[in-house]
Design a protein around this motif. Structure first.
Motif, PDB file in Angstrom:
ATOM      1  N   GLN A  75     -33.692  91.931 103.359  1.00 13.21           N
ATOM      2  CA  GLN A  75     -34.188  90.699 102.766  1.00 13.21           C
ATOM      3  C   GLN A  75     -35.330  90.189 103.633  1.00 13.21           C
ATOM      4  OE1 GLN A  75     -30.731  88.176 102.655  1.00 13.21           O
ATOM      5  NE2 GLN A  75     -29.860  89.195 100.862  1.00 13.21           N
ATOM      6  N   PHE A  76     -36.512  90.113 103.049  1.00 12.79           N
ATOM      7  CA  PHE A  76     -37.687  89.707 103.812  1.00 12.79           C
ATOM      8  C   PHE A  76     -38.386  88.559 103.101  1.00 12.79           C
ATOM      9  CE2 PHE A  76     -36.877  93.923 105.405  1.00 12.79           C
ATOM     10  CZ  PHE A  76     -37.186  93.821 106.758  1.00 12.79           C
ATOM     11  N   LEU A  77     -38.591  87.484 103.851  1.00 17.27           N
ATOM     12  CA  LEU A  77     -39.331  86.320 103.390  1.00 17.27           C
ATOM     13  C   LEU A  77     -40.623  86.254 104.201  1.00 17.27           C
ATOM     14  CD1 LEU A  77     -36.368  83.761 103.384  1.00 17.27           C
ATOM     15  CD2 LEU A  77     -37.167  85.161 101.475  1.00 17.27           C
ATOM     16  N   LEU A  78     -41.754  86.268 103.525  1.00 17.09           N
ATOM     17  CA  LEU A  78     -43.034  86.326 104.214  1.00 17.09           C
ATOM     18  C   LEU A  78     -43.913  85.186 103.713  1.00 17.09           C
ATOM     19  CD1 LEU A  78     -42.427  89.677 103.163  1.00 17.09           C
ATOM     20  CD2 LEU A  78     -43.471  89.762 105.430  1.00 17.09           C
ATOM     21  N   VAL A  79     -44.332  84.323 104.629  1.00 19.95           N
ATOM     22  CA  VAL A  79     -45.138  83.157 104.286  1.00 19.95           C
ATOM     23  C   VAL A  79     -46.497  83.302 104.941  1.00 19.95           C
ATOM     24  CG1 VAL A  79     -45.339  80.655 104.427  1.00 19.95           C
ATOM     25  CG2 VAL A  79     -43.091  81.708 104.086  1.00 19.95           C
ATOM     26  N   ASN A  80     -47.532  83.352 104.115  1.00 16.25           N
ATOM     27  CA  ASN A  80     -48.907  83.494 104.623  1.00 16.25           C
ATOM     28  C   ASN A  80     -49.026  84.646 105.612  1.00 16.25           C
ATOM     29  OD1 ASN A  80     -49.598  81.323 103.030  1.00 16.25           O
ATOM     30  ND2 ASN A  80     -49.791  79.865 104.713  1.00 16.25           N
ATOM     31  N   GLY A  81     -48.413  85.777 105.264  1.00 18.92           N
ATOM     32  CA  GLY A  81     -48.516  86.967 106.094  1.00 18.92           C
ATOM     33  C   GLY A  81     -47.641  86.963 107.318  1.00 18.92           C
ATOM     34  N   ARG A  82     -46.677  86.051 107.387  1.00 20.10           N
ATOM     35  CA  ARG A  82     -45.797  85.955 108.556  1.00 20.10           C
ATOM     36  C   ARG A  82     -44.347  86.110 108.103  1.00 20.10           C
ATOM     37  NH1 ARG A  82     -46.710  83.229 113.446  1.00 20.10           N
ATOM     38  NH2 ARG A  82     -48.552  82.250 112.558  1.00 20.10           N
ATOM     39  N   SER A  83     -43.607  87.045 108.700  1.00 19.12           N
ATOM     40  CA  SER A  83     -42.192  87.203 108.395  1.00 19.12           C
ATOM     41  C   SER A  83     -41.426  86.072 109.065  1.00 19.12           C
ATOM     42  CB  SER A  83     -41.685  88.558 108.904  1.00 19.12           C
ATOM     43  OG  SER A  83     -40.317  88.730 108.603  1.00 19.12           O
ATOM     44  N   VAL A  84     -40.716  85.273 108.262  1.00 15.56           N
ATOM     45  CA  VAL A  84     -40.155  84.034 108.786  1.00 15.56           C
ATOM     46  C   VAL A  84     -38.720  83.842 108.322  1.00 15.56           C
ATOM     47  CG1 VAL A  84     -42.428  82.931 108.800  1.00 15.56           C
ATOM     48  CG2 VAL A  84     -40.912  82.637 106.814  1.00 15.56           C
ATOM     49  N   GLN A  85     -38.115  82.790 108.858  1.00 14.70           N
ATOM     50  CA  GLN A  85     -36.837  82.269 108.380  1.00 14.70           C
ATOM     51  C   GLN A  85     -37.095  80.857 107.863  1.00 14.70           C
ATOM     52  OE1 GLN A  85     -34.178  82.400 111.707  1.00 14.70           O
ATOM     53  NE2 GLN A  85     -34.256  84.614 111.897  1.00 14.70           N
TER      54      GLN A  85
END
Length: 662
Positions: free
Chosen positions: A264-274
């Motif tokens: 499960q990968f969440l990526l915001v503006n090219g950044r893998s985040v929590q």
């Protein structure tokens, strides 16, 4: 009230208790926030490489990163002064004014990573900013500068971190096994590789390449490289934009289960985040489509105005906050729900109804081209495997044991293959089980059964009592299925209700434990071997669990990096699923962290859960009778390996009382 007075000596001021910490101690404290394990070291070094304009990044690891983490890039490099200055706290090239924090476009910006890493390791930096072939080498041990000298090298930077936490033994004791630390590292690497499909990434552990990502033009191609072609083709695309931003990516199909949080990968503006908001919106969107406790696969990219995202929340830059949580939630939730709805509409229009009387094609090992009946349509996605089973020959797992691990094919063995679907899963018909048309109609008897009569807890009974009740009843005439979930059994003392899924779990669990004890279960040999492509994280642990698969009755071997071949599976396995069950089991083992205490029991539980017949699948009467007889041959037929009840007993006396007969 009078103010308190303090008596002090006129000649001596009170001692000073507040002091400025020395830089080495300050760096050790900062390292506790930034560097918690080898994956944090890798994350910081990778982000520095990407900010430096690297086109390819190469990572070398030893002992899960505890002994060595080396990151090499072909970015713009540093001059001699910057090579030394970058190890000072809060020294950075990313930001210069307070306003820069409102719209951060780089991965790093805090200026804490390198000094924190160097404070708890033996760190060497080599860098060159031009094509002269002459660069700078900086050596630091435990935060102390040891050497600065010239070195020959090409343009770019290499940072080598050895012996992490060598000077902080207490921190070193909190590290997990090499396999666990490697899993965390692979996740960090995968997250960054997904955000930058146009860059090349290579990760090796102990000299073996675990992840090789060549530059590609689209994020879909990068997903295929990391997770495999099958995952890309099976997943549901999502793409939606509104005034808040854009969400796009892939979702696992309803009913599929991924490898837990690791897929499960969440990526915001090219950044893998929590992000709690991001994750909750996705999980809520999956609601009612995924079985409770299962973790679906998803890779989702969210693009927002940088000013609408705060990445300066956590020292490791893992968490983000949104300026408008509600707007972000609404975008993500509606996008996920719309993707499922649109896909369901398309597939309903494309999938034909099942023909009433069509059969699959029976083949024999001696004559694999002989056709005895017309071929059926392939089962639409999500339809149980019984779709392709002929009505007069239901699939019943072969449970017989013998010296030969494989069930050898002969001219008399009928093999049923889907007409246009996969030709790998062979269903072996048992000649002694041939339900009649009357038996196939028994499900209709359940229409008026009242489930509110079911007791909430099972009655007290033993396996011997169950065997006596089964023997005393005419089982063939007294078994039927309710809502494709429960098996109703009429006994001499009343009514038993059996949960078909957990009953099969108990059978498979004891088969697996027997296999670990040396009594390997009988296997079904595949007509055509299945090549299974693993993710980097799955591949990293396969060698450690290969022996476990053999004990369970799988015929499996490694072909190459990230590819294995299976030519047999346990005879009790309900659904082969083209090898997906192997992927899910590897994920279960990976999540367990290879704990040696109770490992076999945990693996047996995971295997039995994945392999058992599922709730919602139709079972012919012959299969139900087989399931009941096998259940009462186990050592504990009334509770599943998870501790859930298998059987609810309603005595005739209770029914009589409910109906006012007593």
């Amino acid at each position: 009230m009078a103010s308190p007075t303090f008596q002090t000596s006129a000649s001596e001021p009170p001692p000073r208790r507040i002091r400025v910490l020395p830089s080495q101690l300050a760096n050790l404290i900062a390292a506790g926030e930034v560097v918690e394990r080898p994956s944090a070291v890798l994350k910081e070094l990778l982000e520095n490489a990407l900010d430096a304009g690297a086109r390819r990044v190469v990572v070398e690891l030893v002992a899960g990163g505890r002994r060595l983490v080396q990151v090499s890039d072909d970015g713009h490099g540093m001059n001699p002064d910057d090579a030394v200055l970058c190890f000072e706290r809060h020294a950075t090239s990313k930001i210069a004014a307070p306003g820069d924090l409102n719209a951060i476009h780089t991965y790093g910006f805090r200026g804490e990573a390198l000094p924190s890493i160097a404070a708890v390791s033996r760190t060497t930096l080599q860098t060159c900013a031009d094509d002269s072939g002459l660069g700078t080498e900086v050596i630091i041990e435990g935060g102390q500068l040891r050497a600065v000298r010239e070195v020959g090298r090409t343009r770019g930077t290499t940072v080598t971190v050895r012996d992490l936490f060598f000077n902080t033994p207490a921190r070193r004791k909190f590290l997990r096994t090499d396999a666990t630390e490697l899993r965390h590292i692979l996740r960090e690497m995968t997250g960054l590789a997904l955000t930058k499909p146009d860059l090349g990434f290579t990760l090796s552990h102990g000299g073996r390449v675990l992840l090789e990502c060549n530059p590609v033009s689209t994020w879909q191609e990068r997903v295929r490289t990391v997770f495999g072609r099958e995952m890309l083709l099976r997943s549901i695309p999502v793409d939606k934009s509104d005034g808040t931003g854009r969400l796009y990516g892939l979702l696992g199909r309803p009913g599929d289960s991924g490898g837990g949080y690791t897929e499960q990968f969440l990526l915001v503006n090219g950044r893998s985040v929590q992000s709690r908001v991001f994750r909750k919106a996705v999980v809520d969107g999956f609601e009612t489509t995924t079985e409770s406790g299962r973790q679906p696969f998803f890779v989702l990219f969210l693009e927002l105005d940088p000013a609408a995202v705060d990445v300066n929340v956590h020292p490791q830059k893992r968490e983000v906050r949104f300026r408008d949580d509600r707007a972000v939630y609404d975008l993500i939730f509606s996008a996920v729900r719309s993707a499922f709805s649109d896909t369901a509409s398309r597939e309903r229009g494309a999938s034909p109804e099942r023909p009433a009387e069509e059969h699959t094609r029976p083949l024999t090992a001696g004559d694999q081209t002989r056709e005895e009946a017309p071929s059926a349509e392939p089962a639409p996605s999500g339809i149980p495997s019984f779709w392709n089973a002929p009505p007069d020959r239901p699939y019943v797992p072969a449970m017989a044991k013998g010296a030969d691990r494989f069930h050898r094919l002969s001219d008399g063995d009928a093999i049923y293959l889907p007409g246009t679907g996969s030709a790998r899963a062979a269903f072996f018909a048992l000649p002694d089980i041939k339900p009649s048309p009357k038996e196939r109609a028994e499900d209709a008897r359940t229409a008026q059964v009242a489930l509110d009569l079911v007791s909430k807890s099972p009655g007290s009974f033993s396996a011997s009592e169950g065997l006596e009740a089964i023997a005393a009843s005419e089982l063939k005439e007294t078994v039927w299925q309710f809502q494709r979930k429960y098996i109703f059994v009429n006994t001499r003392d009343g009514l038993w209700i059996i949960d078909q899924h957990v009953a099969h779990e108990r059978i498979l669990y004891e088969e697996a434990m027997a296999g670990f004890a040396g009594d390997v279960p009988a296997s079904q040999q595949l007509l055509f071997p299945t090549v299974i492509e693993l993710t980097p994280e799955q591949d990293a642990v396969f060698d450690e669990v290969e022996e476990i698969f053999t004990s369970l009755g799988f015929g499996i071997r490694r072909l190459s990096d990230r590819k294995i071949e299976a030519d047999a599976y346990p005879g009790a396995l309900h659904n082969w699923e083209d090898g997906n069950v192997i992927r899910r089991m590897i994920d279960e083992m990976r999540e367990l962290g290879f704990r040696r205490t109770g490992l076999k029991e945990q693996i047996a539980i995971a295997y039995s859960c994945h392999a058992a017949v599922k709730s919602g699948e139709h079972l012919p009467p012959a299969t139900m009778r087989w399931l009941i007889e096998r259940l009462f041959a186990t050592s504990m037929p009334y509770v599943c390996p998870h501790g859930r009840p298998i059987i609810v007993k309603i005595e005739t006396a209770e029914l009589d009382q409910r109906f006012g007969r007593v």
